[in-house]
Enzyme design. Sequence first.
Site, PDB file in Angstrom:
ATOM      1  N   SER A   6     -65.923 -71.383   7.834  1.00  0.00           N
ATOM      2  CA  SER A   6     -64.612 -70.705   7.828  1.00  0.00           C
ATOM      3  C   SER A   6     -64.292 -70.275   9.248  1.00  0.00           C
ATOM      4  O   SER A   6     -65.075 -69.546   9.866  1.00  0.00           O
ATOM      5  CB  SER A   6     -64.669 -69.461   6.932  1.00  0.00           C
ATOM      6  OG  SER A   6     -63.605 -68.590   7.296  1.00  0.00           O
ATOM      7  N   HIS A  31     -63.279 -74.833   6.825  1.00  0.00           N
ATOM      8  CA  HIS A  31     -62.654 -74.070   5.734  1.00  0.00           C
ATOM      9  C   HIS A  31     -61.562 -73.195   6.342  1.00  0.00           C
ATOM     10  O   HIS A  31     -61.845 -72.363   7.222  1.00  0.00           O
ATOM     11  CB  HIS A  31     -63.743 -73.207   5.082  1.00  0.00           C
ATOM     12  CG  HIS A  31     -63.302 -72.369   3.927  1.00  0.00           C
ATOM     13  ND1 HIS A  31     -63.464 -72.753   2.612  1.00  0.00           N
ATOM     14  CD2 HIS A  31     -62.742 -71.127   3.898  1.00  0.00           C
ATOM     15  CE1 HIS A  31     -63.002 -71.786   1.826  1.00  0.00           C
ATOM     16  NE2 HIS A  31     -62.566 -70.793   2.571  1.00  0.00           N
ATOM     17  N   ASP A  33     -58.957 -70.342   5.874  1.00  0.00           N
ATOM     18  CA  ASP A  33     -58.619 -69.196   5.020  1.00  0.00           C
ATOM     19  C   ASP A  33     -57.164 -68.809   5.255  1.00  0.00           C
ATOM     20  O   ASP A  33     -56.852 -68.056   6.177  1.00  0.00           O
ATOM     21  CB  ASP A  33     -59.551 -68.020   5.326  1.00  0.00           C
ATOM     22  CG  ASP A  33     -60.894 -68.226   4.670  1.00  0.00           C
ATOM     23  OD1 ASP A  33     -61.921 -68.126   5.350  1.00  0.00           O
ATOM     24  OD2 ASP A  33     -60.908 -68.500   3.458  1.00  0.00           O
ATOM     25  N   MET A  35     -53.947 -66.883   4.429  1.00  0.00           N
ATOM     26  CA  MET A  35     -53.648 -65.610   3.780  1.00  0.00           C
ATOM     27  C   MET A  35     -52.174 -65.252   3.990  1.00  0.00           C
ATOM     28  O   MET A  35     -51.670 -65.379   5.110  1.00  0.00           O
ATOM     29  CB  MET A  35     -54.513 -64.503   4.387  1.00  0.00           C
ATOM     30  CG  MET A  35     -55.985 -64.770   4.235  1.00  0.00           C
ATOM     31  SD  MET A  35     -56.939 -63.466   5.042  1.00  0.00           S
ATOM     32  CE  MET A  35     -58.580 -64.110   4.805  1.00  0.00           C
ATOM     33  N   HIS A  64     -58.123 -73.046   1.800  1.00  0.00           N
ATOM     34  CA  HIS A  64     -58.320 -72.005   0.772  1.00  0.00           C
ATOM     35  C   HIS A  64     -57.063 -71.140   0.790  1.00  0.00           C
ATOM     36  O   HIS A  64     -56.894 -70.311   1.692  1.00  0.00           O
ATOM     37  CB  HIS A  64     -59.571 -71.194   1.115  1.00  0.00           C
ATOM     38  CG  HIS A  64     -59.816 -70.018   0.207  1.00  0.00           C
ATOM     39  ND1 HIS A  64     -60.728 -69.034   0.535  1.00  0.00           N
ATOM     40  CD2 HIS A  64     -59.280 -69.668  -0.985  1.00  0.00           C
ATOM     41  CE1 HIS A  64     -60.754 -68.128  -0.437  1.00  0.00           C
ATOM     42  NE2 HIS A  64     -59.877 -68.493  -1.373  1.00  0.00           N
ATOM     43  N   MET A  66     -55.093 -68.299  -0.163  1.00  0.00           N
ATOM     44  CA  MET A  66     -55.109 -66.954  -0.743  1.00  0.00           C
ATOM     45  C   MET A  66     -53.669 -66.441  -0.679  1.00  0.00           C
ATOM     46  O   MET A  66     -53.304 -65.610   0.175  1.00  0.00           O
ATOM     47  CB  MET A  66     -56.065 -66.045   0.050  1.00  0.00           C
ATOM     48  CG  MET A  66     -57.518 -66.414  -0.185  1.00  0.00           C
ATOM     49  SD  MET A  66     -58.632 -65.662   0.993  1.00  0.00           S
ATOM     50  CE  MET A  66     -58.572 -66.898   2.283  1.00  0.00           C
ATOM     51  N   MET A 134     -65.625 -66.324  -5.320  1.00  0.00           N
ATOM     52  CA  MET A 134     -65.505 -65.330  -4.248  1.00  0.00           C
ATOM     53  C   MET A 134     -66.600 -64.288  -4.414  1.00  0.00           C
ATOM     54  O   MET A 134     -66.734 -63.664  -5.463  1.00  0.00           O
ATOM     55  CB  MET A 134     -64.133 -64.654  -4.278  1.00  0.00           C
ATOM     56  CG  MET A 134     -62.969 -65.572  -3.930  1.00  0.00           C
ATOM     57  SD  MET A 134     -63.149 -66.432  -2.361  1.00  0.00           S
ATOM     58  CE  MET A 134     -63.161 -65.064  -1.205  1.00  0.00           C
ATOM     59  N   ASP A 172     -68.027 -68.035  -1.388  1.00  0.00           N
ATOM     60  CA  ASP A 172     -67.288 -67.662  -0.181  1.00  0.00           C
ATOM     61  C   ASP A 172     -67.272 -66.136  -0.021  1.00  0.00           C
ATOM     62  O   ASP A 172     -66.700 -65.428  -0.833  1.00  0.00           O
ATOM     63  CB  ASP A 172     -65.855 -68.179  -0.334  1.00  0.00           C
ATOM     64  CG  ASP A 172     -64.995 -67.926   0.875  1.00  0.00           C
ATOM     65  OD1 ASP A 172     -63.853 -68.412   0.888  1.00  0.00           O
ATOM     66  OD2 ASP A 172     -65.458 -67.229   1.807  1.00  0.00           O
TER      67      ASP A 172
HETATM   68  C1  DX5 Z   1     -62.294 -63.880   2.573  1.00  0.00           C
HETATM   69  C2  DX5 Z   1     -62.589 -65.133   3.341  1.00  0.00           C
HETATM   70  C3  DX5 Z   1     -63.985 -64.986   3.909  1.00  0.00           C
HETATM   71  C4  DX5 Z   1     -64.373 -66.062   4.863  1.00  0.00           C
HETATM   72  C5  DX5 Z   1     -65.863 -66.013   5.150  1.00  0.00           C
HETATM   73  O1  DX5 Z   1     -60.981 -63.825   2.265  1.00  0.00           O
HETATM   74  O2  DX5 Z   1     -62.490 -66.246   2.469  1.00  0.00           O
HETATM   75  O3  DX5 Z   1     -64.878 -64.933   2.832  1.00  0.00           O
HETATM   76  O4  DX5 Z   1     -64.085 -67.279   4.296  1.00  0.00           O
HETATM   77  O5  DX5 Z   1     -66.107 -64.814   5.714  1.00  0.00           O
HETATM   78  P1  DX5 Z   1     -67.577 -64.294   6.073  1.00  0.00           P
HETATM   79  O6  DX5 Z   1     -68.525 -65.483   6.001  1.00  0.00           O
HETATM   80  O7  DX5 Z   1     -67.461 -63.744   7.452  1.00  0.00           O
HETATM   81  O8  DX5 Z   1     -67.896 -63.278   5.031  1.00  0.00           O
HETATM   82 ZN    ZN Z   2     -62.255 -68.738   2.061  1.00  0.00          ZN
END
Ligand code: DX5
Ligand code: ZN
Length: 215
Positions: A6, A31, A33, A35, A64, A66, A134, A172
Site C-alpha cells: 500500500s 495497493h 488506498d 479514500m 481499494h 474506500m 480489514m 489489510d
Molecule cells: C486503511 C488502509 C491501510 C493501508 C495499510 O484504510 O487500507 O490499511 O492499506 O496500512 P498499514 O500497513 O500502514 O497499516
Molecule cells: Zn487498503
Amino acid sequence: MKVAASILDCDFLHLSVELEAVTEAGADAIHLDVMDGHFVPNLSFGVPLARAVRRAVTVPVHSHLMVSEPEWLIERFLPYSDLIIFHIEAAEMPAQCLETIHSAGKAAGISLNPNTPVESLRPLVAEVQDVLVMSVYPGFGGQEFSPESPGRIREVARLIKETGSNATISVDGGLNPRNCAIVAAAGAQVAVSGSAIFHSPDYAAAIKALRCSTP
Ligand code: DX5
Ligand code: ZN
C-alpha cells in the site's frame, strides 16, 4: 503469502523512485488506498495517481475503493487496475459493481470493515476473486492490527469453502512481521502492508518478513 504494497505511507515527493524500489524489492502488487473523505474520515488520491502508477509499474495494481457509492467511481479506475475492491458497507447495488468490473475483464474484490458481519458476504462471495478483510477501521495507515481479525479470517475461509468460491483472502491494516504468521495460519493468502514496508530501511527485508515464509 503474497505481499501487496500500500503506497499510502510512501514518499509521494519521490513516487516513481518508491514504486521502482518496492517492486524491485519483491512486492507482488501495488495497493492503492482510494479514500473519499466520506466513507472514511480521510481523503487520499484518485484517478490521476492511479493512471501514473499504472504507467510506472508492471506488477498488478489493486484499487481499494474506500468510497461511498462506488457504483459510479469503479468505471474511472478500470483502465488502471487489475483488481478493484469495493466495500460491502458502501455499495447500494453490489451486483452492478461486479457486473461493471467483470464486463471490463477485471478482477473484483469485496472488503468488509472489522464490525461488519462476515455473513453479509454470503450473497456475493462466489462472484468475487478476492475478499479483503480489514484488520483496522479504514482511513489511515500505521494503525494497530485488531485482535479479532484472525477469527474473522477463519470465518471468511469457511464461507469461501461452503459456497465453492475461488476468492483469495487478503488482509489489510496493521500487518507486520510479528503478526503475519497468525494471518497466514488463519487462511489469508495476501498481506496488504503500507507502513511496515515504507517505514522500513530495507523494503526487500520487510517484504520477505511479511511473506512469513509461506508461498
Ligand atoms: C486503511 C488502509 C491501510 C493501508 C495499510 O484504510 O487500507 O490499511 O492499506 O496500512 P498499514 O500497513 O500502514 O497499516
Ligand atoms: Zn487498503
